[in-house]
Design a protein around this motif. Structure first.
Motif, PDB file in Angstrom:
ATOM      1  N   LYS A   1      -4.525 -43.698   4.372  1.00 31.62           N
ATOM      2  CA  LYS A   1      -4.427 -44.267   3.034  1.00 31.62           C
ATOM      3  C   LYS A   1      -4.223 -43.184   1.981  1.00 31.62           C
ATOM      4  CE  LYS A   1      -7.189 -48.388   4.029  1.00 31.62           C
ATOM      5  NZ  LYS A   1      -8.407 -49.173   3.694  1.00 31.62           N
ATOM      6  N   LEU A   2      -4.755 -41.994   2.238  1.00 32.44           N
ATOM      7  CA  LEU A   2      -4.584 -40.909   1.277  1.00 32.44           C
ATOM      8  C   LEU A   2      -3.117 -40.504   1.165  1.00 32.44           C
ATOM      9  CD1 LEU A   2      -7.662 -38.571   1.965  1.00 32.44           C
ATOM     10  CD2 LEU A   2      -7.276 -40.102   0.021  1.00 32.44           C
ATOM     11  N   SER A   3      -2.412 -40.509   2.295  1.00 30.55           N
ATOM     12  CA  SER A   3      -0.995 -40.156   2.258  1.00 30.55           C
ATOM     13  C   SER A   3      -0.189 -41.208   1.501  1.00 30.55           C
ATOM     14  CB  SER A   3      -0.451 -40.008   3.687  1.00 30.55           C
ATOM     15  OG  SER A   3      -1.093 -38.960   4.372  1.00 30.55           O
ATOM     16  N   ILE A   4      -0.463 -42.488   1.787  1.00 29.40           N
ATOM     17  CA  ILE A   4       0.200 -43.563   1.055  1.00 29.40           C
ATOM     18  C   ILE A   4      -0.165 -43.484  -0.419  1.00 29.40           C
ATOM     19  CG2 ILE A   4       0.348 -46.056   0.748  1.00 29.40           C
ATOM     20  CD1 ILE A   4       1.866 -45.116   3.135  1.00 29.40           C
ATOM     21  N   GLY A   5      -1.444 -43.161  -0.685  1.00 27.07           N
ATOM     22  CA  GLY A   5      -1.883 -43.031  -2.068  1.00 27.07           C
ATOM     23  C   GLY A   5      -1.154 -41.914  -2.790  1.00 27.07           C
ATOM     24  N   ALA A   6      -0.937 -40.797  -2.096  1.00 25.32           N
ATOM     25  CA  ALA A   6      -0.214 -39.680  -2.713  1.00 25.32           C
ATOM     26  C   ALA A   6       1.229 -40.076  -3.029  1.00 25.32           C
ATOM     27  CB  ALA A   6      -0.247 -38.466  -1.797  1.00 25.32           C
ATOM     28  N   LEU A   7       1.868 -40.789  -2.093  1.00 20.67           N
ATOM     29  CA  LEU A   7       3.221 -41.287  -2.364  1.00 20.67           C
ATOM     30  C   LEU A   7       3.228 -42.216  -3.573  1.00 20.67           C
ATOM     31  CD1 LEU A   7       4.945 -42.229   1.037  1.00 20.67           C
ATOM     32  CD2 LEU A   7       5.731 -40.570  -0.654  1.00 20.67           C
ATOM     33  N   GLY A   8       2.210 -43.068  -3.631  1.00 24.32           N
ATOM     34  CA  GLY A   8       2.123 -44.008  -4.744  1.00 24.32           C
ATOM     35  C   GLY A   8       1.910 -43.318  -6.078  1.00 24.32           C
ATOM     36  N   VAL A   9       1.012 -42.326  -6.102  1.00 22.09           N
ATOM     37  CA  VAL A   9       0.753 -41.602  -7.351  1.00 22.09           C
ATOM     38  C   VAL A   9       1.998 -40.837  -7.790  1.00 22.09           C
ATOM     39  CG1 VAL A   9      -0.617 -39.770  -8.418  1.00 22.09           C
ATOM     40  CG2 VAL A   9      -1.723 -41.439  -6.934  1.00 22.09           C
ATOM     41  N   LEU A  10       2.712 -40.262  -6.829  1.00 22.85           N
ATOM     42  CA  LEU A  10       3.956 -39.575  -7.172  1.00 22.85           C
ATOM     43  C   LEU A  10       4.955 -40.560  -7.770  1.00 22.85           C
ATOM     44  CD1 LEU A  10       5.687 -37.023  -7.143  1.00 22.85           C
ATOM     45  CD2 LEU A  10       6.398 -37.612  -4.815  1.00 22.85           C
ATOM     46  N   ALA A  11       5.063 -41.742  -7.161  1.00 19.86           N
ATOM     47  CA  ALA A  11       5.959 -42.767  -7.705  1.00 19.86           C
ATOM     48  C   ALA A  11       5.527 -43.170  -9.108  1.00 19.86           C
ATOM     49  CB  ALA A  11       5.983 -43.985  -6.785  1.00 19.86           C
ATOM     50  N   LEU A  12       4.215 -43.252  -9.322  1.00 18.01           N
ATOM     51  CA  LEU A  12       3.687 -43.597 -10.640  1.00 18.01           C
ATOM     52  C   LEU A  12       4.073 -42.549 -11.678  1.00 18.01           C
ATOM     53  CD1 LEU A  12       1.698 -45.655 -12.074  1.00 18.01           C
ATOM     54  CD2 LEU A  12      -0.058 -43.932 -11.697  1.00 18.01           C
ATOM     55  N   ALA A  13       3.927 -41.266 -11.319  1.00 22.39           N
ATOM     56  CA  ALA A  13       4.280 -40.183 -12.243  1.00 22.39           C
ATOM     57  C   ALA A  13       5.773 -40.166 -12.523  1.00 22.39           C
ATOM     58  CB  ALA A  13       3.826 -38.843 -11.661  1.00 22.39           C
ATOM     59  N   LEU A  14       6.579 -40.409 -11.485  1.00 24.01           N
ATOM     60  CA  LEU A  14       8.030 -40.440 -11.674  1.00 24.01           C
ATOM     61  C   LEU A  14       8.434 -41.605 -12.575  1.00 24.01           C
ATOM     62  CD1 LEU A  14       9.186 -39.659  -8.028  1.00 24.01           C
ATOM     63  CD2 LEU A  14       9.378 -38.139 -10.004  1.00 24.01           C
ATOM     64  N   GLY A  15       7.818 -42.766 -12.350  1.00 18.09           N
ATOM     65  CA  GLY A  15       8.108 -43.920 -13.200  1.00 18.09           C
ATOM     66  C   GLY A  15       7.721 -43.665 -14.646  1.00 18.09           C
ATOM     67  N   THR A  16       6.627 -42.930 -14.839  1.00 18.09           N
ATOM     68  CA  THR A  16       6.201 -42.587 -16.195  1.00 18.09           C
ATOM     69  C   THR A  16       7.233 -41.709 -16.886  1.00 18.09           C
ATOM     70  OG1 THR A  16       3.867 -42.707 -15.534  1.00 18.09           O
ATOM     71  CG2 THR A  16       4.376 -41.504 -17.561  1.00 18.09           C
ATOM     72  N   LEU A  17       7.681 -40.677 -16.178  1.00 20.74           N
ATOM     73  CA  LEU A  17       8.666 -39.761 -16.753  1.00 20.74           C
ATOM     74  C   LEU A  17       9.968 -40.485 -17.071  1.00 20.74           C
ATOM     75  CD1 LEU A  17       9.350 -36.851 -17.536  1.00 20.74           C
ATOM     76  CD2 LEU A  17      10.087 -36.452 -15.187  1.00 20.74           C
ATOM     77  N   GLN A  18      10.341 -41.428 -16.215  1.00 24.14           N
ATOM     78  CA  GLN A  18      11.584 -42.157 -16.438  1.00 24.14           C
ATOM     79  C   GLN A  18      11.479 -43.107 -17.627  1.00 24.14           C
ATOM     80  OE1 GLN A  18      12.699 -45.253 -13.634  1.00 24.14           O
ATOM     81  NE2 GLN A  18      14.831 -44.599 -13.679  1.00 24.14           N
ATOM     82  N   SER A  19      10.303 -43.661 -17.879  1.00 19.68           N
ATOM     83  CA  SER A  19      10.175 -44.754 -18.841  1.00 19.68           C
ATOM     84  C   SER A  19       9.801 -44.329 -20.250  1.00 19.68           C
ATOM     85  CB  SER A  19       9.122 -45.751 -18.330  1.00 19.68           C
ATOM     86  OG  SER A  19       7.842 -45.126 -18.286  1.00 19.68           O
ATOM     87  N   VAL A  20       9.423 -43.072 -20.462  1.00 22.31           N
ATOM     88  CA  VAL A  20       8.967 -42.685 -21.797  1.00 22.31           C
ATOM     89  C   VAL A  20      10.077 -42.787 -22.842  1.00 22.31           C
ATOM     90  CG1 VAL A  20       7.084 -41.187 -21.044  1.00 22.31           C
ATOM     91  CG2 VAL A  20       9.402 -40.257 -21.215  1.00 22.31           C
ATOM     92  N   VAL A  21      11.325 -42.739 -22.413  1.00 21.90           N
ATOM     93  CA  VAL A  21      12.430 -42.775 -23.370  1.00 21.90           C
ATOM     94  C   VAL A  21      12.571 -44.153 -24.006  1.00 21.90           C
ATOM     95  CG1 VAL A  21      14.954 -42.665 -23.562  1.00 21.90           C
ATOM     96  CG2 VAL A  21      13.717 -40.880 -22.330  1.00 21.90           C
ATOM     97  N   GLU A  22      12.305 -45.233 -23.243  1.00 23.00           N
ATOM     98  CA  GLU A  22      12.601 -46.585 -23.742  1.00 23.00           C
ATOM     99  C   GLU A  22      11.913 -46.898 -25.068  1.00 23.00           C
ATOM    100  OE1 GLU A  22      12.399 -51.294 -22.361  1.00 23.00           O
ATOM    101  OE2 GLU A  22      11.616 -49.720 -21.054  1.00 23.00           O
ATOM    102  N   PRO A  23      10.581 -46.812 -25.175  1.00 25.39           N
ATOM    103  CA  PRO A  23       9.971 -47.140 -26.468  1.00 25.39           C
ATOM    104  C   PRO A  23      10.251 -46.106 -27.548  1.00 25.39           C
ATOM    105  CG  PRO A  23       8.315 -46.342 -24.936  1.00 25.39           C
ATOM    106  CD  PRO A  23       9.578 -46.516 -24.151  1.00 25.39           C
ATOM    107  N   ALA A  24      10.523 -44.860 -27.158  1.00 27.94           N
ATOM    108  CA  ALA A  24      10.758 -43.792 -28.130  1.00 27.94           C
ATOM    109  C   ALA A  24      12.222 -43.658 -28.522  1.00 27.94           C
ATOM    110  CB  ALA A  24      10.253 -42.459 -27.568  1.00 27.94           C
TER     111      ALA A  24
END
Length: 478
Positions: A13-36
Motif C-alpha cells: 500500500k505504501l508503494s501505491i500511496g507513493a504513486l498516488g501522492v506523486l499524481a496528486l502533486a503533479l495534478g496540483t502543479l498542472q491545475s494552479v494556472v486555471e484559477p490564476a
C-alpha cells in the motif's frame, strides 16, 4: 511448449500511496494556472487567447511526450522512465517559479508538460504488479488523485499568488514532486522490461513531429490566427507526417505502435469519444474562470483569484470522484449508458449556461456537472482501452488515450479563447456577454456529437471482462 510465467508481484500500500501522492502533486502543479489565469493575463499583459497558451503549452509537450514515455516504459521499465520524467518536470517547475516574463514561463510550462507521461507509466507499474481486477481499481485511484490535485491547486493558487506572488504556486508543488519521487525510488520495486526489442526511433520521431506540428498549429490558428495559405500548409504538413509515420510503422519489425492494436474498435472508438468529451469540457473549464473575473459592473462577477479558486473547487472535487469511479460505473451500468448519460448531461449543462449565468451558484453547479460527466466517461474509456490490449501494450495504449484527452482539453480551451477574442468589446477589450453565450452553445453542440457516435460503437460491458480473461490466459501461455 507452455512455460509458466510468474504472477504479478504484489506491491504494498505504501508503494501505491507513493504513486498516488506523486499524481496528486503533479495534478496540483498542472491545475494552479486555471484559477490564476485572469491574474496572469493582467500581470503579464496578454489576451485571453494568449492566456490559453500558458496552459496549453504544457499540454503540447504532454501530447508529444506521452506516447513516447509509454513506449519507453513498456520497453525499459516504468519506474526508471518515470524517474527520468520527474527530473524534467522538476526542472520546469523550478524554472516557472523563477520566471521573470511570459517567454520564460512558457519554457517552464514546456518542461512541466512531461508530467502527462507519468500517467501511463503509473498504469504500467500497477498492471505489472497487481492482478487485473485490483489494477483497475488502482488505475482509478491514481487518476482520481491526479484529478484531486486539481482541488489542491485550485485552493492554493489564489492565496499564494495574491499574498506572495504567482511564482510560489509553481514552487511548492515542485518541491512536493521532488520529495515524493525520492520516496518512490526507494519503495517501488524495479519492473523489468517486458520485451528487449529495439526502439522504433523513426516511428518515435515521426509521431512526435506529427503531434508537435498539430498542437502548435492548433494554438496558432486558434490564437493569433494565420493566413489561409499557412493554414493549408499546416494541414498538409500534418497529413504528410502522419502518412510517413503509418508507412514506417507498417514496415517496422518492432513498431512503436502496433497499428493492428490501434485498429481495434475498443481503441479508435475510445479515442474519438474521448476527444469529443474532453473538447466540450475544455471549453466549459476555460470559459467559467474568465466569466468569474469579468468586472461586476457588467454581466461578470469581478472575483479575485482566491475567490475563483474556491468557486471552482466543487468542480475539482466532482472531477476527482468521477475519475475514481469511471471504470466501476461502466462495469455496473455498461459503457454505452455511461457515455450517453455523460453526453446528455454535458450538452444540457452547456446549453443551460447560455441563459443561466447571472448567479455564481449557476456556474459552480455547471462546472461540477461537466466535470462529473467528463470524468466518468473519459476514465471508463481509458480502462476499456487498457483492458482491450495485451499487458505489454498497456503503456502505449493508455498513452494514446491520455494524449487524446490532452488534445481535447487544449482544443476546447483554444476554441474558447478564440471565441472570446473575436467577441471582444472594441472600447474595453473585454469579451462581450454574447461571446460567452456563443462559447457555451458551441460546447453543448460538441458534446452532442457523442450521441451520434455512441450508437455505432457496439459497446458491451461483457467485452471488457472477456478481454481481461483472454489476456490473463495468454499471459500464462508462451
Amino acid at each position: 511448449m507452455s512455460l509458466a510465467v510468474a504472477s504479478p508481484v504484489r506491491i504494498g500500500k505504501l508503494s501505491i500511496g507513493a504513486l498516488g501522492v506523486l499524481a496528486l502533486a503533479l495534478g496540483t502543479l498542472q491545475s494552479v494556472v486555471e484559477p490564476a489565469l485572469p491574474q496572469l493575463q493582467r500581470e503579464l499583459g496578454v489576451s485571453p487567447s494568449e492566456g490559453a497558451l500558458i496552459g496549453n503549452t504544457l499540454l503540447i509537450t504532454g501530447a508529444v511526450i506521452t506516447p513516447v514515455a509509454g513506449k519507453l516504459g513498456d520497453r525499459f521499465g516504468g519506474k526508471r522512465v518515470l524517474v527520468w520524467l520527474m527530473a524534467v518536470v522538476s526542472a520546469g517547475g523550478l524554472l516557472a517559479s523563477l520566471a521573470p516574463d511570459l517567454p520564460v514561463l512558457l519554457l517552464g510550462q514546456i518542461l512541466q508538460g512531461v508530467m502527462v507521461g507519468a500517467l501511463p507509466l503509473s498504469f504500467i507499474l500497477v498492471r505489472k504488479n497487481l492482478p487485473a481486477r485490483e489494477s483497475q481499481v488502482a488505475i482509478g485511484v491514481v487518476m482520481a488523485l491526479f484529478t484531486g490535485g486539481g482541488m489542491v491547486g485550485t485552493l492554493i493558487a489564489g492565496p499564494l499568488s495574491e499574498k506572495l506572488s504567482w511564482h510560489w504556486m509553481f514552487a511548492l508543488p515542485t518541491i512536493a514532486i521532488i520529495a515524493t519521487t525520492l520516496v518512490l525510488m526507494r519503495l517501488m520495486p524495479h519492473d523489468p522490461p517486458i520485451a528487449s526489442d529495439r526502439i522504433d526511433w523513426p516511428g518515435v520521431a515521426l509521431l512526435s513531429g506529427t503531434l508537435l506540428v498539430f498542437m502548435i498549429g492548433l494554438v496558432r490558428v486558434m490564437g493569433d490566427g494565420l493566413p489561409p495559405l499557412a493554414v493549408v500548409a499546416l494541414i498538409l504538413l500534418v497529413a504528410a507526417l502522419a502518412t510517413a509515420w503509418v508507412t514506417v510503422e507498417r514496415r517496422a519489425a518492432s513498431p512503436m505502435v502496433d497499428l493492428r492494436m490501434l485498429a481495434k474498435p475498443a481503441m479508435w472508438h475510445s479515442s474519438v469519444l474521448t476527444l469529443i468529451v474532453t473538447t466540450s469540457f475544455g471549453m466549459v473549464a476555460f470559459l467559467l474562470p474568465q466569466m468569474f473575473a469579468i468586472p461586476a459592473d457588467g454581466y461578470g462577477f469581478g472575483l479575485s483569484t482566491t475567490d475563483i479558486g474556491l468557486l471552482l473547487l466543487p468542480g475539482a472535487i466532482a472531477g476527482a470522484v468521477s475519475d475514481s469511479v469511471g471504470g466501476v460505473v461502466a462495469r455496473r451500468f455498461g459503457l454505452r449508458a455511461v457515455l450517453v448519460g455523460g453526453a446528455v448531461v454535458t450538452t444540457a449543462t452547456a446549453i443551460a449556461l447560455a441563459s443561466l449565468h447571472t448567479a455564481e451558484w449557476q456556474l459552480v453547479v455547471a462546472k461540477a456537472l461537466a466535470a462529473i460527466a467528463a470524468g466518468v466517461a473519459s476514465t471508463a474509456l481509458l480502462t476499456r482501452a487498457a483492458a482491450a490490449v495485451d499487458t505489454g501494450d498497456t503503456g502505449i495504449a493508455t498513452s494514446l488515450l491520455v494524449v487524446t484527452r490532452v488534445i481535447g482539453v487544449a482544443l476546447g480551451s483554444q476554441v474558447g479563447g478564440a471565441i472570446l477574442d473575436s467577441g471582444a468589446d472594441s472600447r474595453t477589450g473585454l469579451p462581450t456577454e454574447s461571446a460567452f453565450v456563443t462559447g457555451f452553445v458551441t460546447a453543448g453542440l460538441v458534446a452532442a456529437l457523442a450521441l451520434l457516435i455512441v450508437p455505432i460503437t457496439k459497446i458491451r460491458s461483457t467485452q471488457i471482462r472477456n478481454t481481461q480473461i483472454r489476456n490473463t490466459q495468454n499471459g500464462v501461455q508462451a
